[in-house]
Design a protein around this motif. Structure first.
Motif: not given
Length: 196
Positions: A75-86, A184-187
């Motif tokens: 999702x971003x250049x920083x590590x984030x669990x949100x994409x893993x959850x998605x 392009x926005x959503x996963x």
């Protein structure tokens, strides 16, 4: 849960024998700590049984392994669990069973401290058995590839695993690696369309 119960029964028998049989009092040195340890294991097994039973009650679809340390940057250049959850939610919606493997430093990158598989499992609402944090100094890539081979699973990643293609040539096969992102926005995930 059966093994801790058996250990508890054996250790209780040992305590009883040490108290009843003359000359066996030294057995208490072994039987009492064993009974305490078995009781702790039994309580842990009982405590964790309910969530896993709920997840086991759902029909399990084909397994898919997530390269967690790769996906957390989608999702971003920083590590984030949100994409893993998605990704987990999307895979579940497609009837697939997700499991995640992380590099040893993933917790440090996300929270500034080491995270064990139980920490990630709780954060991702997955059974602990579906999350692995590799040992420090161990590359995650070959473990991801081997887990996928052993389970007949595909892998969600944007990594091409070039260093491992000789050992794991199946990573070259179309569809074995599931690409994705948020361009392009959503996963989006490169999953095959369901057949009608």
């Amino acid at each position: 849960m059966r093994a801790p119960l058996i250990l508890l029964l054996i250790s209780c028998l040992g305590v009883a024998a040490a108290l009843i049989v003359p000359g066996w009092s030294d057995l208490l040195l072994l039987a009492v700590p064993m009974a305490v340890a078995a009781a702790i294991l039994l309580l842990r097994a009982l405590r964790h049984k309910a969530p896993e039973a709920a997840s086991d009650a759902q029909p399990a679809g084909p397994p898919v392994i997530l390269d967690g340390s790769n996906v957390m940057y989608w999702k971003t250049q920083a590590p984030d669990l949100a994409p893993v959850r998605d990704v987990i939610a999307t895979l579940r919606a497609h009837g697939l069973t997700p499991a995640v493997i992380f590099d040893a430093n993933a917790g440090h990158l996300l929270q500034g401290r080491y995270w064990h598989h139980a920490d990630f499992a709780k954060a991702l609402n997955l059974p602990e058995s579906h999350v692995l944090v590799v040992d420090k100094g161990t590359p995650a890539d070959p473990l991801i590839l081997q887990a996928a081979r052993d389970q007949g699973a595909r892998i969600v990643t944007n990594d091409r695993y070039r260093d491992w293609l000789k050992t794991y040539p199946e990573a070259r096969k179309p569809g074995h690696l599931i690409r994705g992102g948020y361009a392009k926005g959503p996963l989006w995930l490169d999953l095959p369309k369901p057949q009608a």
